[in-house]
Enzyme design. Structure first.
Site, PDB file in Angstrom:
ATOM      1  N   GLY A   1      -4.744  -4.809  11.117  1.00  0.00           N
ATOM      2  CA  GLY A   1      -4.591  -6.258  10.952  1.00  0.00           C
ATOM      3  C   GLY A   1      -5.234  -7.132  12.012  1.00  0.00           C
ATOM      4  O   GLY A   1      -5.558  -8.290  11.746  1.00  0.00           O
TER       5      GLY A   1
ATOM      6  N   GLU B   1      -2.138  -8.053  18.884  1.00  0.00           N
ATOM      7  CA  GLU B   1      -1.434  -7.883  17.608  1.00  0.00           C
ATOM      8  C   GLU B   1      -1.816  -9.009  16.653  1.00  0.00           C
ATOM      9  O   GLU B   1      -2.091 -10.131  17.085  1.00  0.00           O
ATOM     10  CB  GLU B   1       0.083  -7.946  17.843  1.00  0.00           C
ATOM     11  CG  GLU B   1       0.748  -6.596  18.036  1.00  0.00           C
ATOM     12  CD  GLU B   1       0.989  -5.848  16.720  1.00  0.00           C
ATOM     13  OE1 GLU B   1       0.290  -6.103  15.717  1.00  0.00           O
ATOM     14  OE2 GLU B   1       1.886  -4.994  16.708  1.00  0.00           O
ATOM     15  N   ASP B   2      -1.795  -8.700  15.378  1.00  0.00           N
ATOM     16  CA  ASP B   2      -1.965  -9.749  14.373  1.00  0.00           C
ATOM     17  C   ASP B   2      -0.690 -10.577  14.250  1.00  0.00           C
ATOM     18  O   ASP B   2      -0.712 -11.790  14.257  1.00  0.00           O
ATOM     19  CB  ASP B   2      -2.366  -9.143  13.013  1.00  0.00           C
ATOM     20  CG  ASP B   2      -1.478  -7.969  12.591  1.00  0.00           C
ATOM     21  OD1 ASP B   2      -0.567  -7.567  13.360  1.00  0.00           O
ATOM     22  OD2 ASP B   2      -1.690  -7.451  11.481  1.00  0.00           O
TER      23      ASP B   2
ATOM     24  N   ASP C   1       6.760  -9.356  13.990  1.00  0.00           N
ATOM     25  CA  ASP C   1       7.784  -9.665  12.996  1.00  0.00           C
ATOM     26  C   ASP C   1       9.139  -9.289  13.612  1.00  0.00           C
ATOM     27  O   ASP C   1       9.723 -10.063  14.359  1.00  0.00           O
ATOM     28  CB  ASP C   1       7.428  -8.851  11.745  1.00  0.00           C
ATOM     29  CG  ASP C   1       8.318  -9.121  10.551  1.00  0.00           C
ATOM     30  OD1 ASP C   1       8.986 -10.153  10.523  1.00  0.00           O
ATOM     31  OD2 ASP C   1       8.341  -8.282   9.629  1.00  0.00           O
TER      32      ASP C   1
ATOM     33  N   PHE D   1       5.981 -13.859   4.073  1.00  0.00           N
ATOM     34  CA  PHE D   1       4.951 -12.818   4.119  1.00  0.00           C
ATOM     35  C   PHE D   1       3.578 -13.481   4.033  1.00  0.00           C
ATOM     36  O   PHE D   1       3.275 -14.195   3.072  1.00  0.00           O
ATOM     37  CB  PHE D   1       5.134 -11.815   2.982  1.00  0.00           C
ATOM     38  CG  PHE D   1       4.272 -10.608   3.161  1.00  0.00           C
ATOM     39  CD1 PHE D   1       4.663  -9.570   3.998  1.00  0.00           C
ATOM     40  CD2 PHE D   1       3.036 -10.519   2.525  1.00  0.00           C
ATOM     41  CE1 PHE D   1       3.848  -8.461   4.194  1.00  0.00           C
ATOM     42  CE2 PHE D   1       2.213  -9.413   2.711  1.00  0.00           C
ATOM     43  CZ  PHE D   1       2.629  -8.385   3.546  1.00  0.00           C
TER      44      PHE D   1
ATOM     45  N   ASP E   1      -3.182  -7.944   5.484  1.00  0.00           N
ATOM     46  CA  ASP E   1      -3.341  -7.507   4.092  1.00  0.00           C
ATOM     47  C   ASP E   1      -2.012  -7.440   3.339  1.00  0.00           C
ATOM     48  O   ASP E   1      -0.935  -7.552   3.920  1.00  0.00           O
ATOM     49  CB  ASP E   1      -3.947  -6.102   4.050  1.00  0.00           C
ATOM     50  CG  ASP E   1      -2.924  -5.037   4.435  1.00  0.00           C
ATOM     51  OD1 ASP E   1      -2.198  -5.238   5.425  1.00  0.00           O
ATOM     52  OD2 ASP E   1      -2.828  -4.011   3.726  1.00  0.00           O
TER      53      ASP E   1
HETATM   54  P1  5GP Z   1       7.198  -5.484  13.324  1.00  0.00           P
HETATM   55  O1  5GP Z   1       7.240  -4.084  13.867  1.00  0.00           O
HETATM   56  O2  5GP Z   1       7.119  -6.541  14.395  1.00  0.00           O
HETATM   57  O3  5GP Z   1       8.361  -5.735  12.396  1.00  0.00           O
HETATM   58  O4  5GP Z   1       5.975  -5.601  12.385  1.00  0.00           O
HETATM   59  C1  5GP Z   1       4.692  -5.635  12.858  1.00  0.00           C
HETATM   60  C2  5GP Z   1       3.696  -5.259  11.813  1.00  0.00           C
HETATM   61  O5  5GP Z   1       4.169  -5.491  10.495  1.00  0.00           O
HETATM   62  C3  5GP Z   1       2.455  -6.106  11.939  1.00  0.00           C
HETATM   63  O6  5GP Z   1       1.538  -5.550  12.849  1.00  0.00           O
HETATM   64  C4  5GP Z   1       1.941  -6.132  10.517  1.00  0.00           C
HETATM   65  O7  5GP Z   1       1.140  -4.993  10.283  1.00  0.00           O
HETATM   66  C5  5GP Z   1       3.176  -6.035   9.659  1.00  0.00           C
HETATM   67  N1  5GP Z   1       3.644  -7.376   9.191  1.00  0.00           N
HETATM   68  C6  5GP Z   1       4.735  -8.043   9.603  1.00  0.00           C
HETATM   69  N2  5GP Z   1       4.844  -9.226   8.956  1.00  0.00           N
HETATM   70  C7  5GP Z   1       3.787  -9.306   8.138  1.00  0.00           C
HETATM   71  C8  5GP Z   1       3.330 -10.317   7.224  1.00  0.00           C
HETATM   72  O8  5GP Z   1       3.896 -11.400   7.016  1.00  0.00           O
HETATM   73  N3  5GP Z   1       2.166 -10.030   6.560  1.00  0.00           N
HETATM   74  C9  5GP Z   1       1.476  -8.871   6.726  1.00  0.00           C
HETATM   75  N4  5GP Z   1       0.368  -8.717   6.021  1.00  0.00           N
HETATM   76  N5  5GP Z   1       1.879  -7.902   7.585  1.00  0.00           N
HETATM   77  C10 5GP Z   1       3.022  -8.131   8.277  1.00  0.00           C
END
Ligand code: 5GP
Length: 179
Positions: A46, A101-102, A105, A154, A161
């Site tokens: 991402g 990081e992209d 979350d 989302f 993606d």
């Molecule tokens: P976390 O571990 O912080 O819950 O999630 C991180 C990863 O989840 C991000 O690097 C990404 O790949 C994915 N992610 C979390 N939220 C979104 C979102 O709204 N859209 C997309 N496409 N990926 C997300």
């Protein structure tokens, strides 16, 4: 643009807003690190566009490394288990690491990565994320640079993606599905 029936995109952050923010982040990060070499560790897939743009703002004194973890599979919600799919190719001992990081979350991915890198005794580990969803945070992990705080929706585009679609959108949009 191929959307499936019932899907639609609401633009959340435009291409111009992204461009400006990346420039601002570059200035701030360079000011903090001075002339030191920064090891940018981009989290695939991402953040591939973000790191490409940010690295050019940071000038010559950067190296770019990649790692890949999985927590989301193909869907819209985290599996809650982070696994490393691709580790770094270099030794980061004594280096200044900036994780790119992209989106942050829940914070689980970041917590996992920071802990994994910290045991390798780098000089520093900081985090820069383009997007952050503060409402979704369950794991406290310190993010040093945030581009945009966004609502708990989302999003896709600019590298992000949904099942490998939408990565090449030049803006960030909320993906809604009414079907
Ligand atoms: P976390 O571990 O912080 O819950 O999630 C991180 C990863 O989840 C991000 O690097 C990404 O790949 C994915 N992610 C979390 N939220 C979104 C979102 O709204 N859209 C997309 N496409 N990926 C997300």
């Amino acid at each position: 643009m191929s959307l499936f029936p019932g899907e639609h995109l609401d633009v959340l952050i435009t291409q111009d807003q992204i461009r400006l923010k990346v420039q601002q982040l570059g200035v701030k990060i360079r000011a903090d690190y001075g002339e030191k070499e920064i090891i940018l560790v981009a989290v695939l897939k991402g953040s591939y566009l973000f790191v490409a743009d940010l690295a050019r703002e940071l000038g010559l004194n950067v190296k770019i490394e990649f790692c890949q973890v999985s927590s989301y599979n193909e869907g819209k919600s985290s599996t809650g288990v982070v696994q490393i799919r691709k580790d770094l190719d270099i030794n980061i001992e004594g280096r200044d690491v900036l994780i790119i990081e992209d989106i942050v979350d829940t914070g689980l991915t970041l917590k996992f990565l920071k802990e994994m890198f910290e045991v390798r005794r780098p000089s520093s580990v900081k985090v820069c994320t383009l997007l952050s969803k503060p409402e979704a945070r369950t794991h406290d992990s310190l993010v040093d640079y945030v581009g945009f705080e966004i609502p708990n929706e989302f999003v896709v585009g600019y590298g992000l993606d949904y099942g490998e679609r939408f990565r090449t959108l030049p803006y960030i949009a909320i993906l809604r599905d009414s079907s």
